[in-house]
Design a protein around this motif. Structure first.
Motif, PDB file in Angstrom:
ATOM      1  N   ASP A  13       0.898  -0.981  -0.231  1.00  0.00           N
ATOM      2  CA  ASP A  13       0.178   0.133  -0.062  1.00  0.00           C
ATOM      3  C   ASP A  13       0.916   1.305  -0.198  1.00  0.00           C
ATOM      4  O   ASP A  13       2.110   1.212  -0.009  1.00  0.00           O
ATOM      5  CB  ASP A  13      -0.766  -0.026   1.326  1.00  0.00           C
ATOM      6  CG  ASP A  13      -0.083   0.094   2.552  1.00  0.00           C
ATOM      7  OD1 ASP A  13       1.115  -0.152   2.463  1.00  0.00           O
ATOM      8  OD2 ASP A  13      -0.671   0.037   3.737  1.00  0.00           O
ATOM      9  N   ASP A  14       0.182   2.444  -0.151  1.00  0.00           N
ATOM     10  CA  ASP A  14       0.923   3.572   0.226  1.00  0.00           C
ATOM     11  C   ASP A  14       1.364   3.654   1.671  1.00  0.00           C
ATOM     12  O   ASP A  14       0.562   3.172   2.638  1.00  0.00           O
ATOM     13  CB  ASP A  14      -0.143   4.788  -0.082  1.00  0.00           C
ATOM     14  CG  ASP A  14      -0.316   5.127  -1.546  1.00  0.00           C
ATOM     15  OD1 ASP A  14       0.353   4.712  -2.421  1.00  0.00           O
ATOM     16  OD2 ASP A  14      -1.209   5.884  -1.756  1.00  0.00           O
ATOM     17  N   ASP A  15       2.645   4.109   1.900  1.00  0.00           N
ATOM     18  CA  ASP A  15       3.061   3.855   3.413  1.00  0.00           C
ATOM     19  C   ASP A  15       2.150   3.977   4.231  1.00  0.00           C
ATOM     20  O   ASP A  15       1.970   5.129   4.473  1.00  0.00           O
ATOM     21  CB  ASP A  15       4.529   4.228   3.475  1.00  0.00           C
ATOM     22  CG  ASP A  15       5.635   3.567   2.563  1.00  0.00           C
ATOM     23  OD1 ASP A  15       5.316   2.489   2.016  1.00  0.00           O
ATOM     24  OD2 ASP A  15       6.778   4.133   2.407  1.00  0.00           O
ATOM     25  N   GLY A  16       2.097   3.116   5.203  1.00  0.00           N
ATOM     26  CA  GLY A  16       1.422   3.337   6.387  1.00  0.00           C
ATOM     27  C   GLY A  16      -0.088   3.383   6.537  1.00  0.00           C
ATOM     28  O   GLY A  16      -0.804   3.532   7.485  1.00  0.00           O
ATOM     29  N   ASN A  17      -0.626   2.679   5.564  1.00  0.00           N
ATOM     30  CA  ASN A  17      -2.062   2.855   5.280  1.00  0.00           C
ATOM     31  C   ASN A  17      -2.831   1.496   5.606  1.00  0.00           C
ATOM     32  O   ASN A  17      -3.999   1.535   5.490  1.00  0.00           O
ATOM     33  CB  ASN A  17      -2.292   3.468   3.957  1.00  0.00           C
ATOM     34  CG  ASN A  17      -2.302   4.934   3.979  1.00  0.00           C
ATOM     35  OD1 ASN A  17      -3.194   5.777   4.309  1.00  0.00           O
ATOM     36  ND2 ASN A  17      -1.335   5.466   3.333  1.00  0.00           N
ATOM     37  N   LYS A  18      -2.057   0.788   6.218  1.00  0.00           N
ATOM     38  CA  LYS A  18      -2.788  -0.711   6.501  1.00  0.00           C
ATOM     39  C   LYS A  18      -3.536  -1.455   5.591  1.00  0.00           C
ATOM     40  O   LYS A  18      -4.253  -1.926   5.587  1.00  0.00           O
ATOM     41  CB  LYS A  18      -3.340  -0.740   7.819  1.00  0.00           C
ATOM     42  CG  LYS A  18      -2.641   0.134   9.044  1.00  0.00           C
ATOM     43  CD  LYS A  18      -3.537   0.142  10.124  1.00  0.00           C
ATOM     44  CE  LYS A  18      -2.705   1.040  11.386  1.00  0.00           C
ATOM     45  NZ  LYS A  18      -3.783   0.910  12.598  1.00  0.00           N
ATOM     46  N   GLY A  19      -2.965  -1.242   3.992  1.00  0.00           N
ATOM     47  CA  GLY A  19      -3.522  -1.809   3.127  1.00  0.00           C
ATOM     48  C   GLY A  19      -2.989  -2.772   2.338  1.00  0.00           C
ATOM     49  O   GLY A  19      -3.233  -3.126   1.289  1.00  0.00           O
ATOM     50  N   VAL A  20      -1.782  -3.260   2.900  1.00  0.00           N
ATOM     51  CA  VAL A  20      -0.915  -4.393   2.082  1.00  0.00           C
ATOM     52  C   VAL A  20      -1.887  -5.578   1.765  1.00  0.00           C
ATOM     53  O   VAL A  20      -2.552  -5.914   2.737  1.00  0.00           O
ATOM     54  CB  VAL A  20       0.162  -4.824   2.689  1.00  0.00           C
ATOM     55  CG1 VAL A  20       0.897  -6.067   2.289  1.00  0.00           C
ATOM     56  CG2 VAL A  20       1.322  -3.438   2.833  1.00  0.00           C
ATOM     57  N   ARG A  21      -1.685  -6.155   0.859  1.00  0.00           N
ATOM     58  CA  ARG A  21      -2.569  -7.289   0.454  1.00  0.00           C
ATOM     59  C   ARG A  21      -2.002  -8.620  -0.261  1.00  0.00           C
ATOM     60  O   ARG A  21      -0.739  -8.555  -0.616  1.00  0.00           O
ATOM     61  CB  ARG A  21      -3.812  -6.850  -0.338  1.00  0.00           C
ATOM     62  CG  ARG A  21      -3.172  -6.508  -1.849  1.00  0.00           C
ATOM     63  CD  ARG A  21      -4.327  -5.645  -2.789  1.00  0.00           C
ATOM     64  NE  ARG A  21      -3.684  -4.777  -3.746  1.00  0.00           N
ATOM     65  CZ  ARG A  21      -4.361  -4.528  -4.751  1.00  0.00           C
ATOM     66  NH1 ARG A  21      -5.680  -4.571  -4.697  1.00  0.00           N
ATOM     67  NH2 ARG A  21      -3.856  -3.833  -5.743  1.00  0.00           N
ATOM     68  N   VAL A  22      -2.489  -9.818   0.055  1.00  0.00           N
ATOM     69  CA  VAL A  22      -2.146 -10.950  -0.728  1.00  0.00           C
ATOM     70  C   VAL A  22      -3.515 -11.359  -1.468  1.00  0.00           C
ATOM     71  O   VAL A  22      -4.641 -11.667  -0.724  1.00  0.00           O
ATOM     72  CB  VAL A  22      -1.815 -12.276   0.232  1.00  0.00           C
ATOM     73  CG1 VAL A  22      -1.124 -13.244  -0.417  1.00  0.00           C
ATOM     74  CG2 VAL A  22      -0.372 -11.548   1.094  1.00  0.00           C
ATOM     75  N   SER A  23      -3.345 -11.656  -2.639  1.00  0.00           N
ATOM     76  CA  SER A  23      -4.453 -11.859  -3.548  1.00  0.00           C
ATOM     77  C   SER A  23      -4.444 -12.902  -4.550  1.00  0.00           C
ATOM     78  O   SER A  23      -3.367 -13.309  -4.910  1.00  0.00           O
ATOM     79  CB  SER A  23      -4.644 -10.544  -4.125  1.00  0.00           C
ATOM     80  OG  SER A  23      -4.442  -9.362  -3.678  1.00  0.00           O
ATOM     81  N   TRP A  24      -5.432 -13.442  -5.032  1.00  0.00           N
ATOM     82  CA  TRP A  24      -5.670 -14.119  -6.136  1.00  0.00           C
ATOM     83  C   TRP A  24      -6.142 -13.265  -7.180  1.00  0.00           C
ATOM     84  O   TRP A  24      -7.028 -12.303  -7.229  1.00  0.00           O
ATOM     85  CB  TRP A  24      -7.021 -15.299  -5.920  1.00  0.00           C
ATOM     86  CG  TRP A  24      -7.318 -15.739  -7.230  1.00  0.00           C
ATOM     87  CD1 TRP A  24      -6.447 -16.662  -7.844  1.00  0.00           C
ATOM     88  CD2 TRP A  24      -8.368 -15.798  -8.069  1.00  0.00           C
ATOM     89  NE1 TRP A  24      -7.251 -17.042  -9.197  1.00  0.00           N
ATOM     90  CE2 TRP A  24      -8.288 -16.371  -9.099  1.00  0.00           C
ATOM     91  CE3 TRP A  24      -9.598 -14.775  -7.835  1.00  0.00           C
ATOM     92  CZ2 TRP A  24      -9.343 -16.335 -10.088  1.00  0.00           C
ATOM     93  CZ3 TRP A  24     -10.434 -14.724  -8.799  1.00  0.00           C
ATOM     94  CH2 TRP A  24     -10.320 -15.578  -9.779  1.00  0.00           C
TER      95      TRP A  24
END
Length: 979
Positions: free
Chosen positions: A289-300
């Motif tokens: 994500d944009d740094d620090g926005n708690k939006g990192v994802r692992v996706s299909w």
């Protein structure tokens, strides 16, 4: 000669879902078994001296397989048929920012290394250079496919061929070029061989990517992204590729081994570090994500899917599109917009890296079918057993190996000292070896992300994970026989399978019977590989694949359809047969296959597929949307007749389809639903949202009627859409709503414009110019105008000197910081020494006071502070004490992506400053007080993007060493989602 090794003693820590084992890594030195002539190093150089603890499931164990100086700064790995591990190094990473006088680097270019455990004792004793090339600058990907070594190093994919097997390249070919992101984390990533024999790879959003394959087909992918590297060129949203489509930001691709057939498989990522395929052909990736926005994802990744980072043409960031009431994660990935694929598992904050899919049972049956995702920012390899759910997957997350104790965050806080290296475990890649073991590359550094490093030695490690007490021998792979080729096909290592695939496919009908035997294998992934292969083995093989359309396992039916799509020109009979399949996943694949097919050929199939949608399956409705792409108006007429009803009586499935397709002919029905008291708030809101995505004057008129209604909530939603859309997609339509207060006008800035005119007037006296310049230097607007003039070198040396005495007292922090690029600060103090800061024991409670007094004007922690700079709620999960020291004392060493300051000067002389959120007919800037500037592009005279961070140095905030130590003690403990 000696080398440094680690001795690992397993100790049971606790049991959980998998159970956990703690590994205490202590250092000792032994004699090297083999002279490593290819990699000389100094015995006096200290590569590693601290103890580290790693935690993993209690049925597994990890050993140190290799470490520096056998290689340095590992970014990616692959394994060859001999079981050797190949590593790309990034010693020359960001040398324009990382001082080459301090950081270890290679003048002759970065390298590809070959590591081998020759005696099978679980330790690599041999290391050699395969290639060192000035065209390799921090390469991020490697694949060894037969005698071809494919290296991804932006802007090019380079293939080195070792014709004679001497571990030296005999030929070098630039396979593809034109990718953006030279020496950039968000650039070109690894290529892998798919189960179909084709190559799959991806690139991040550091475009533009303008790439022509060997058949002349050209990809053009751009976006609003404009940061991170001095090598970047201007990105351009909305470019059209030769397939007639607009591909945006980060992209996933497939290409034939001969360099033809480049095809985009998904887009609109931020920066998916690597693509992984399972043997069914499912694509998996992670994204930061944009740094620090708690939006990192692992996706299909659904084929053709839009993953939602930018708006559809790449001209707007998520902040510009954020709707009232949306959570950050939902807004960040446009999750409530029609046409966007669900993001999968939201892992919080972090820096995801390499990814792979484990299909063997050699680690134990419970690990078969496990997706492994490296998370360098969170010091962990994440493990998933994706569970088919409707047309998509549920993602349940566990830890495979980590340097952090899950159950004791306070312990991590208490150990966060200068000596503690808990957060230096930075897994950059994860690989499955030919032996079925899992190999983890560790970049090993206190800093990750933002293109920065702390460790100047380039130290790196590779760990080998195996079942506890079980020997996993390296197999001998004999490709000269059919059975040896089949053994390669079912090997655990991804690219080894391709060697068997290619040779068996070349045999054609002669090997069909042997390959059909694999269909009886107990491992369904092996069966799937046989299906792909059989589809390339002539008529008899294709017949065997067609038979699999009747398989009991829906994954095999799905695989058979995917395989037939690639080898048959007419897939409609298969699609028709499977359009009523009981598996939503199978029907989903039929849907995405219909995307570019003529309406008259697929109408009945689309109706059948749509009739199966009952609502509550976002993956399925998005697949239907892809199937109907470009056919929305025509198919909606048919769907209305077959599945529709009066607007207030729409079924949940038809409501979903209307929202996803949002055709013009649905405008009146959506308006009726939006203002109906019979429907729920959610149903009304969905109708309003669908109207907001219809680009037609009739939709605008309907929205204005809704805004004029007296229905609580709905009226406000409609008014928001009108004001929002006026600045982008509805810019050319007639909109009659109350105006918001103008935030840019010559009247507001008239005083500063007059002073600026004085400076630019050649007849003005020196005294008048000095008076004007000093007045401007004291004012926010005037200060930005002066920066613009300084950028154009329009200020004399005398004026520059006068301005320097005043501008560093400007009330706007950003001006005070950016002025340092053009003016001399007479009071600038010497930089603070990290050694002085680290010698002070920090007080977290006092550090929070420092944060609230100095940092909260721009940064948020939890609900406290302002959302201008990166959110710091989980910064302690990403950086350790040294990393935080460095980030605080050297803020411009790594400007967070998306937080570059812009200065726009209009033709009337007025200026606007802030962060660029949208670029099109209307340019949107978000100012430093969270104000929004909507600027007609045609009114812009000039633009300037600053490379300097607007975060001030500690001295500018009047912070001393104790303040920084206290602040760091507070920030290092911020590693919980609940902060």
């Amino acid at each position: 000669m000696q080398k440094i090794l680690l001795n690992l003693t397993p100790v049971i820590l606790r049991k959980g879902l998998f159970g956990m084992t703690i590994l205490s890594l202590s250092l000792f030195t032994i004699a090297c078994k083999e002279e490593v002539k290819e990699e000389p190093f100094s015995l006096g150089e200290k590569y590693f001296s601290e103890s580290t603890q790693l935690y993993l499931p209690n049925d597994l164990e990890a050993t140190l397989w290799a470490e520096s100086p056998q290689f340095f700064n590992p970014t990616n790995m692959d394994v060859d048929a001999k079981g050797r591990i190949w590593v790309t190094e990034a010693l020359n990473y960001r040398m324009f920012r990382n001082d080459p006088n301090i950081f270890k680097h290679h003048e002759e270019g970065d390298r590809v290394m070959i590591l081998e455990d020759k005696d099978g004792d679980g330790v690599a004793e041999s290391s050699k250079v395969f290639v060192q090339d000035k065209d390799l600058t921090a390469p991020l990907g490697i694949s060894v496919i037969g005698n071809k070594v494919i290296v991804s190093s932006g802007p090019s994919v380079i293939i080195y061929t070792d014709e004679d097997g001497d571990d030296k390249p005999d030929n070098k070919e630039v396979f593809l070029t034109g990718f953006g992101g030279f020496d950039h984390d968000h650039g070109l990533h690894a290529m892998i061989a798919g189960p179909d024999g084709k190559y799959y790879f991806n690139a991040g959003n550091a475009g533009p990517h303008i790439v022509t394959d060997k058949s002349g087909w050209t990809l053009r992918s751009g976006s609003l992204y404009n940061g991170g590297s001095p090598h970047m060129i201007d990105n351009e949203p909305g470019m059209v590729s030769d397939d007639g489509k607009v591909w945006v930001g980060g992209i996933a691709m497939r290409i034939n081994p001969d360099g033809t057939g480049l095809k985009v498989l998904g887009h609109n990522f931020r920066n998916s570090y690597e693509l992984a395929l399972d043997s069914y052909g499912n694509m998996w990736q992670n994204d930061n994500d944009d740094d620090g926005n708690k939006g990192v994802r692992v996706s299909w990744l659904m084929e053709g899917g839009n993953m939602g980072y930018f708006n559809p043409d790449g001209s707007r960031k998520w902040q510009a599109d954020r709707r009232p009431g949306q959570t950050t994660a939902m807004a960040h990935w446009h999750q409530e917009d029609p046409g966007v694929i669900p993001f999968g598992d939201n892992t919080g904050s972090g820096s995801p890296t390499g990814i792979t899919f484990y299909e063997s049972d050699l680690m134990g049956e419970k690990y078969q079918g496990t997706l492994l995702a490296s998370e360098a920012g969170r010091n962990v390899i994440l493990a998933y057993k994706p569970e088919p759910t409707g047309a998509g997957f549920a993602m349940n997350r566990h830890n495979l190996i980590t340097s952090l104790k899950e159950e004791d965050v306070e312990d991590a806080k208490s150990r966060a000292t200068d000596e503690d290296k808990t957060k230096w475990f930075r897994p950059s890649d994860v690989l499955v070896g030919t032996d079925g073991a899992i190999y983890v590359a560790d970049w090993y550094d206190g800093m990750v992300g933002g293109h920065r490093m702390i460790d100047s030695t380039g130290y790196g490690r590779i760990y080998r994970i195996t079942p506890k007490g079980k020997n996993l021998p390296k197999p001998t792979i004999d490709l000269s026989t059919t059975q040896g080729q089949i053994a390669a096909l079912i090997n655990p290592a991804v690219n080894i399978r391709n060697a068997g695939f290619a040779l068996l496919a070349k045999q054609g009908s002669q090997a069909v019977e042997e390959v059909k035997e694999v269909l009886n294998d107990k491992n369904p992934y092996h069966q799937a590989r046989a299906i792909w292969l059989l589809s390339n083995m002539g008529t008899e093989g294709i017949q065997a694949v067609e038979d699999q359309l009747e398989a009991n396992n829906p994954d095999l039916r799905l695989t058979a359809f995917r395989a037939l799509r690639q080898v048959k020109t007419d897939i409609l009979p298969y699609a028709s047969k499977l359009s009523s399949d009981p598996s939503a996943a199978v029907r989903r694949e039929v849907a995405v296959a219909m995307r570019d097919m003529p309406m008259n050929e697929v109408k009945d199939i689309l109706i059948e597929l749509a009739s199966q949608h009952k609502g509550e399956d976002r993956f399925y409705v998005e697949a239907l949307g892809l199937a109907m792409d470009g056919k929305e108006e025509e198919i909606y007429t048919v769907l209305s007749q077959e599945l529709g009803a009066e607007p207030l009586d729409w079924s949940a499935g038809f409501e979903d389809l209307t929202w996803r397709l949002h055709p013009n002919q649905a405008i009146n029905g959506l308006k009726d639903r939006a203002i109906s008291q019979q429907l729920t708030d959610a149903q009304r809101k969905k109708a309003v949202t669908a109207l907001g995505f219809i680009n037609d004057q009739a939709a605008v008129n309907a929205m204005q009627e809704i805004a004029a209604s007296d229905i609580a909530g709905v009226k406000d939603q409609a008014l928001w859409w009108l004001r929002y859309r006026r600045n982008n997609d509805w810019n050319e339509f007639a909109i009659d709503i109350p105006e918001l207060k103008a935030n840019l006008s010559p009247e507001i800035q008239k005083d500063m414009l007059a002073f600026k005119a004085t400076l630019e007037n050649t007849s003005s006296s020196k005294a008048d110019k000095v008076k004007a310049a000093v007045a401007m230097a004291k004012d926010k607007t005037g200060g930005f105008m002066l920066l613009g003039l300084a950028e154009k070198e329009a200020l004399s040396a005398d004026l520059t000197a006068e301005i320097s005495t005043v501008i560093f007292q400007n009330p706007e922090q950003a001006i005070r910081v950016l002025a340092g690029d053009y003016f001399t600060n007479p009071t600038e103090s010497s930089p603070l020494a990290l050694s002085d800061i680290s010698a002070i024991e920090g007080d977290a409670a006092k550090g929070k006071q420092v944060f609230m007094g100095k940092c909260a004007t721009c940064h948020q922690v939890g609900e406290e502070g302002r959302n201008i700079g990166p959110n710091l709620s989980m910064i302690g999960a990403k950086l350790d004490q040294n990393g935080l020291f460095d980030a605080i004392t050297n803020p411009s060493a790594g400007v967070a992506f998306g937080y570059e300051m812009w200065l726009i000067t209009l033709k009337d002389g007025t200026v606007a400053s802030g962060f660029l959120q949208a670029d099109g007919p209307i340019v949107v800037l978000e100012g430093l007080q969270n104000e929004v500037y909507n600027i007609q592009a045609s009114d812009i005279a000039s633009r300037k993007r600053f490379a300097t961070s607007i975060m001030p140095k500690p001295s500018e905030l009047k912070m001393n060493e104790t303040d920084i130590s206290n602040l760091t003690a507070y920030l290092v403990g911020l590693n919980s989602e609940t902060n």
